[in-house]
Design a protein around this motif. Structure first.
Motif, PDB file in Angstrom:
ATOM      1  N   ALA A 153       0.809  -1.215   0.000  1.00 16.93           N
ATOM      2  CA  ALA A 153       0.000   0.000   0.000  1.00 16.93           C
ATOM      3  C   ALA A 153       0.842   1.265   0.000  1.00 16.93           C
ATOM      4  N   THR A 154       1.993   1.232   0.675  1.00 16.15           N
ATOM      5  CA  THR A 154       2.777   2.461   0.869  1.00 16.15           C
ATOM      6  C   THR A 154       4.166   2.416   0.255  1.00 16.15           C
ATOM      7  N   GLY A 155       4.634   1.198  -0.101  1.00 17.96           N
ATOM      8  CA  GLY A 155       5.992   1.075  -0.610  1.00 17.96           C
ATOM      9  C   GLY A 155       7.048   1.128   0.465  1.00 17.96           C
ATOM     10  N   ILE A 156       6.652   1.038   1.724  1.00 16.51           N
ATOM     11  CA  ILE A 156       7.585   1.163   2.854  1.00 16.51           C
ATOM     12  C   ILE A 156       7.708  -0.185   3.570  1.00 16.51           C
ATOM     13  N   LYS A 157       8.944  -0.615   3.830  1.00 20.47           N
ATOM     14  CA  LYS A 157       9.201  -1.831   4.601  1.00 20.47           C
ATOM     15  C   LYS A 157       9.311  -1.440   6.079  1.00 20.47           C
ATOM     16  N   VAL A 158       8.407  -1.946   6.883  1.00 20.85           N
ATOM     17  CA  VAL A 158       8.402  -1.629   8.313  1.00 20.85           C
ATOM     18  C   VAL A 158       9.336  -2.598   9.031  1.00 20.85           C
ATOM     19  N   ARG A 159      10.356  -2.073   9.692  1.00 23.53           N
ATOM     20  CA  ARG A 159      11.376  -2.922  10.320  1.00 23.53           C
ATOM     21  C   ARG A 159      10.952  -3.421  11.696  1.00 23.53           C
ATOM     22  N   GLU A 160      10.287  -2.579  12.460  1.00 25.68           N
ATOM     23  CA  GLU A 160       9.900  -2.952  13.831  1.00 25.68           C
ATOM     24  C   GLU A 160       8.451  -3.438  13.815  1.00 25.68           C
ATOM     25  N   ARG A 161       8.257  -4.697  14.243  1.00 23.08           N
ATOM     26  CA  ARG A 161       6.921  -5.292  14.158  1.00 23.08           C
ATOM     27  C   ARG A 161       6.562  -5.994  15.466  1.00 23.08           C
ATOM     28  N   VAL A 162       5.261  -6.083  15.707  1.00 27.25           N
ATOM     29  CA  VAL A 162       4.716  -6.680  16.926  1.00 27.25           C
ATOM     30  C   VAL A 162       3.846  -7.869  16.537  1.00 27.25           C
ATOM     31  N   PRO A 163       3.994  -9.043  17.195  1.00 23.13           N
ATOM     32  CA  PRO A 163       3.133 -10.191  16.878  1.00 23.13           C
ATOM     33  C   PRO A 163       1.664  -9.861  17.093  1.00 23.13           C
ATOM     34  N   ASP A 164       0.814 -10.431  16.267  1.00 24.85           N
ATOM     35  CA  ASP A 164      -0.627 -10.177  16.377  1.00 24.85           C
ATOM     36  C   ASP A 164      -1.186 -10.569  17.740  1.00 24.85           C
ATOM     37  N   ARG A 165      -0.566 -11.579  18.365  1.00 27.66           N
ATOM     38  CA  ARG A 165      -1.085 -12.053  19.651  1.00 27.66           C
ATOM     39  C   ARG A 165      -1.050 -10.955  20.716  1.00 27.66           C
ATOM     40  N   ILE A 166      -0.122  -9.993  20.586  1.00 29.97           N
ATOM     41  CA  ILE A 166      -0.039  -8.913  21.572  1.00 29.97           C
ATOM     42  C   ILE A 166      -1.283  -8.040  21.489  1.00 29.97           C
ATOM     43  N   LEU A 167      -1.697  -7.707  20.260  1.00 32.19           N
ATOM     44  CA  LEU A 167      -2.914  -6.911  20.096  1.00 32.19           C
ATOM     45  C   LEU A 167      -4.124  -7.710  20.548  1.00 32.19           C
ATOM     46  N   ALA A 168      -4.131  -9.020  20.251  1.00 34.59           N
ATOM     47  CA  ALA A 168      -5.278  -9.862  20.615  1.00 34.59           C
ATOM     48  C   ALA A 168      -5.419 -10.007  22.127  1.00 34.59           C
ATOM     49  N   MET A 169      -4.297  -9.955  22.869  1.00 33.46           N
ATOM     50  CA  MET A 169      -4.376 -10.157  24.314  1.00 33.46           C
ATOM     51  C   MET A 169      -4.705  -8.862  25.066  1.00 33.46           C
ATOM     52  N   ALA A 170      -4.772  -7.724  24.347  1.00 27.46           N
ATOM     53  CA  ALA A 170      -5.111  -6.457  25.005  1.00 27.46           C
ATOM     54  C   ALA A 170      -6.523  -6.523  25.578  1.00 27.46           C
ATOM     55  N   ASP A 171      -6.674  -6.082  26.807  1.00 32.22           N
ATOM     56  CA  ASP A 171      -7.991  -6.079  27.450  1.00 32.22           C
ATOM     57  C   ASP A 171      -8.860  -4.934  26.945  1.00 32.22           C
ATOM     58  N   GLN A 172      -8.215  -3.862  26.514  1.00 28.93           N
ATOM     59  CA  GLN A 172      -8.949  -2.736  25.923  1.00 28.93           C
ATOM     60  C   GLN A 172      -8.127  -2.159  24.780  1.00 28.93           C
ATOM     61  N   LEU A 173      -8.831  -1.815  23.686  1.00 28.18           N
ATOM     62  CA  LEU A 173      -8.233  -1.104  22.566  1.00 28.18           C
ATOM     63  C   LEU A 173      -8.972   0.208  22.371  1.00 28.18           C
ATOM     64  N   VAL A 174      -8.218   1.285  22.185  1.00 34.97           N
ATOM     65  CA  VAL A 174      -8.820   2.596  21.932  1.00 34.97           C
ATOM     66  C   VAL A 174      -8.289   3.103  20.601  1.00 34.97           C
ATOM     67  N   ASN A 175      -9.187   3.374  19.665  1.00 37.98           N
ATOM     68  CA  ASN A 175      -8.783   3.895  18.371  1.00 37.98           C
ATOM     69  C   ASN A 175      -8.580   5.404  18.467  1.00 37.98           C
ATOM     70  N   VAL A 176      -7.392   5.855  18.129  1.00 34.03           N
ATOM     71  CA  VAL A 176      -7.091   7.293  18.131  1.00 34.03           C
ATOM     72  C   VAL A 176      -7.054   7.729  16.678  1.00 34.03           C
ATOM     73  N   ASP A 177      -7.998   8.572  16.296  1.00 33.05           N
ATOM     74  CA  ASP A 177      -8.192   8.863  14.886  1.00 33.05           C
ATOM     75  C   ASP A 177      -8.329  10.366  14.652  1.00 33.05           C
ATOM     76  N   CYS A 178      -7.849  10.801  13.497  1.00 32.20           N
ATOM     77  CA  CYS A 178      -8.134  12.142  12.994  1.00 32.20           C
ATOM     78  C   CYS A 178      -8.040  12.080  11.481  1.00 32.20           C
ATOM     79  N   THR A 179      -8.605  13.045  10.792  1.00 31.02           N
ATOM     80  CA  THR A 179      -8.571  13.002   9.334  1.00 31.02           C
ATOM     81  C   THR A 179      -7.137  13.175   8.847  1.00 31.02           C
ATOM     82  N   THR A 180      -6.864  12.665   7.645  1.00 33.90           N
ATOM     83  CA  THR A 180      -5.509  12.771   7.109  1.00 33.90           C
ATOM     84  C   THR A 180      -5.138  14.233   6.836  1.00 33.90           C
ATOM     85  N   ASP A 181      -6.122  15.048   6.453  1.00 33.80           N
ATOM     86  CA  ASP A 181      -5.829  16.478   6.226  1.00 33.80           C
ATOM     87  C   ASP A 181      -5.430  17.151   7.530  1.00 33.80           C
TER      88      ASP A 181
END
Length: 553
Positions: A153-181
Motif C-alpha cells: 500500500a505504501t511502498g515502505i518496509k516496516v522494520r519494527e513489528r509486533v506479533p498479532d497475539r499482543i494486540l489480541a491479548m489487550a484487554d482494551q483497545l482505543v482507536n485514536v483517529d483524525c482526518t488525514t488532512d
C-alpha cells in the motif's frame, strides 16, 4: 473499542489478579496516542491510582511534555552500544517500584542489543506477568501480519513489528483517529516533528494516499477485533462443518512469510484455530539439507508461532497424503498452500505426474484449497488491495463457533506432575499416562503408550516455546483426558534433541474427533499465553501451581 473514560479500565484493574493491557491504536505518528494516554494517566492520578511513566516519548512536543510533568517518571537505564550511550526503559526499576499502572510508549520499539529483552513488547509481557497494569501505544503498520499489506500500500518496509497475539491479548483497545488532512496540517505546524524533518516527512511517509491506506487498515483492524471478541462468547458448537485452517510449508516454498501472514489475517478475522504444517521428506534430512535452507525453515516456523499458529512437523515422502491425513485428524476445512510456479515437463505429464497443488485439489474431499501466488516479489508490486477478499470463506466458517467454556474446565481440574530433574520424553509419557489411567481405568495403558509413540513417529509434538503436546485417540476411552507435567530443568526428547518444560498429554475418544480438535485448540491458546507460562514456571510448589491452574480464565 471501549468508552475512552478511565472508569471502565479502573473497574478492570480493581477486579484483576494479574496485569491488564490497554493499547491506544493509531494509524500514524502524530494522531494523538501518547497525548490521550497521558490524559488518562492524569485522570487516574486524580483518582488516587498509583500510576507512573515507565517510558514516554514526547518528541519535543510541548503539549505532551506538559501532561507528563505531573507524573512520576521511572528513570531510564543507560547502556553503551558501539561507543554511543543509549537510554532504555528500566524494567527492573519498574518491577521494584510495583506501581498499579505503568505507561509504556511505542510498543513496537526494538531495545538496544544487550538489553534484558530484544523487544519492548517482551518487556511489557514481563511487567504484566508481575501483576502490573500497562497502558501502551501502537501504530497499525507495526502489526506483524500486515507487513506485506503495508508494503504494497505504501511502498515502505516496516522494520519494527509486533506479533498479532499482543494486540489480541489487550484487554482494551482505543482507536485514536483524525482526518488525514488534519494530520498533515499538524505536521506542517510543527506539532509532530521538528521543522527540519517536516518537509521530508510530508513528501514521503505522510503523503495523503499513504495515510488514507493506513487509516483504513487501522479502522478495519479495530472492527475485526471487535467482531472477533463478540463471537468469542461461549455458544453451542456446530458439529457438522470443519472450521480449522491449515498452512502447508516446505523447505522449497517461496515467500512463506506471505503465506503465513495471509493465513493469520483470515484466522484472526474469523476467530479460528490455525496450524502450520511442515512435511519433511526423506530427501530433506537435516544431515544433508543446505544450512541456509535450514535457517530459512527455522525462521519460518518461528514466525508461524509468533503469528499464533500451532506448528507441526511430520515425516513422509508422500506430502499430499500426509497433508490430507492431518486435515482429517484436525477437522481442517481450509488448506492454504503456495504456488511456486513450478512446471512439469511434457514427458512428466505424459507419465501422468502432477504437481503437489494439483494432487491436493484432486484428492481432497469436502475441503477448500486456497492457492496463493508465491512466484516472486515482482508479482506483488504495485498491488493496492490491502486486505484479500474473504468472500465465500467467511460465510462458510462463521457457521462454526469457538469451543465452549466448559472445555477449559478439563485444564483447570488437572492434578499436575512436578519433576525436579531432567526427564526423558518416554518417561514423561509414562508418568502422565499413568495419571490418566488412574482417572479412567478402562484405558489399556500399554495400548495407549503405543498410540502415543506411533503418533510421535509421524512428527515431534515438541512444538517449541518450551511446550510439548503429545496426544492420541483411543478406542476404549469414553471422555477426553488431560495430564500436565512441568519440569523447570527440562523434558528431553533424545530422538529429535528437542526440549520442553511444560507437557500437556491429551487423550480423546476415537469415536469423537470433535473433542480431540476442541481440546487441542484450547491447549494451544493456553500454551501461547506467555503470562500463563511465566507464572507456571515460577510456581514454588504444587499448591501454588494448582492455584494458577484453577484461576486461569
Amino acid at each position: 473499542m471501549e468508552n475512552n473514560r478511565p472508569d471502565s479500565f479502573l473497574r478492570l484493574i480493581q477486579r484483576s489478579r494479574r496485569g491488564k493491557l490497554k493499547i491506544y491504536l493509531g494509524y500514524s505518528a502524530g494522531v494523538g496516542k501518547t497525548f490521550q494516554m497521558l490524559q488518562e494517566a492524569g485522570r487516574m492520578k486524580e483518582n488516587d491510582i498509583d500510576v507512573v511513566a515507565g517510558i514516554v516519548e514526547t518528541h519535543g512536543r510541548k503539549e505532551t511534555e506538559a501532561l507528563l510533568s505531573g507524573l512520576e517518571i521511572i528513570p531510564r537505564k543507560s547502556m553503551v552500544y558501539r561507543g554511543i550511550e543509549i537510554t532504555e526503559m528500566d524494567i527492573d526499576a519498574i518491577l521494584r517500584r510495583q506501581p498499579s499502572v505503568v505507561l509504556v510508549d511505542e510498543l513496537a520499539h526494538t531495545n538496544v542489543p544487550g538489553s534484558q529483552n530484544a523487544k519492548r513488547y517482551e518487556d511489557v509481557e514481563e511487567i504484566l506477568a508481575a501483576g502490573i497494569h500497562v497502558i501502551s501505544t501502537l501504530n497499525i503498520q507495526h502489526l506483524e501480519s500486515l507487513y506485506e499489506t503495508v508494503e504494497q500500500a505504501t511502498g515502505i518496509k516496516v522494520r519494527e513489528r509486533v506479533p498479532d497475539r499482543i494486540l489480541a491479548m489487550a484487554d482494551q483497545l482505543v482507536n485514536v483517529d483524525c482526518t488525514t488532512d488534519d494530520l498533515r496540517q499538524r505536521l506542517s505546524d510543527g506539532k509532530v516533528y521538528i521543522a527540519e524533518r517536516t518537509e521530508t516527512a510530508l513528501a514521503n511517509f505522510f503523503r495523503s494516499e499513504n495515510l488514507e491506506q493506513l487509516r483504513e487498515l487501522s479502522l478495519r483492524e479495530l472492527a475485526s477485533q471487535i467482531d472477533s471478541r463478540r463471537r468469542n462468547q461461549p455458544v453451542e458448537d456446530s458439529q457438522t462443518n470443519p472450521d480449522q485452517l491449515m498452512v502447508c510449508l516446505s523447505s522449497k516454498s517461496r515467500n512463506c512469510e506471505t503465506i503465513l501472514r495471509y493465513a493469520s489475517r483470515i484466522a484472526g478475522r474469523l476467530n479460528r484455530n490455525w496450524y502450520a504444517v511442515y512435511v519433511r521428506t526423506f530427501a530433506e534430512n537435516p544431515a544433508v539439507i543446505d544450512p541456509a535452507v535450514q535457517r530459512m525453515l527455522s525462521n519460518t516456523l518461528t514466525l508461524a508461532q509468533n503469528l499464533g499458529a500451532t506448528v507441526f512437523t511430520y515425516k513422509g515422502d508422500d506430502v499430499v497424503k500426509t497433508i490430507l491425513q492431518f486435515a482429517h485428524e484436525y477437522r481442517v476445512g481450509h488448506i492454504i498452500i503456495g504456488n511456486s510456479g513450478r512446471q512439469l515437463s511434457l514427458w512428466q505429464r505424459i507419465q501422468g505426474r502432477k504437481t503437489i497443488v494439483e494432487r491436493l485439489i484432486g484428492e481432497c474431499r469436502g475441503i477448500s484449497v486456497i492457492v496463493l501466488d508465491t512466484r516472486g516479489e515482482e508479482t506483488l508490486k504495485l498491488r493496492k488491495n490491502p486486505v484479500p477478499s474473504l468472500s465465500g470463506i467467511r460465510e462458510t466458517l462463521l457457521q462454526v463457533k469457538p469451543p465452549e467454556q466448559s472445555w477449559k474446565t478439563l485444564i483447570r481440574n488437572v492434578q499436575p506432575i512436578l519433576w525436579e530433574h531432567v526427564v526423558e520424553k518416554e518417561d514423561a509419557f509414562r508418568t502422565l499416562l499413568h495419571e490418566c489411567c488412574r482417572l479412567a481405568p478402562e484405558i489399556d495403558e500399554n495400548e495407549a503408550m503405543r498410540c502415543l509413540l506411533e503418533r510421535e513417529q509421524q512428527g515431534s509434538t515438541f512444538i517449541g516455546e518450551e511446550i510439548a503436546i503429545p496426544h492420541a485417540r483411543l478406542e476404549r476411552l469414553n471422555k477426553p483426558l488431560v495430564a500436565i507435567g512441568i519440569s523447570k530443568v527440562g523434558i528431553y526428547d533424545p530422538n529429535s534433541s528437542n526440549t520442553a518444560r511444560i507437557m500437556f498429554l491429551v487423550l480423546s475418544p476415537l469415536a469423537d474427533p470433535n473433542s480431540h480438535v476442541k481440546l487441542l485448540g484450547i491447549i494451544s491458546k493456553t500454551a501461547s499465553d506467555s503470562q500463563w507460562k511465566s507464572r507456571v514456571l515460577r510456581a514454588a510448589d504444587k499448591k501454588e501451581l494448582l492455584k494458577i491452574l484453577r484461576t486461569y480464565p
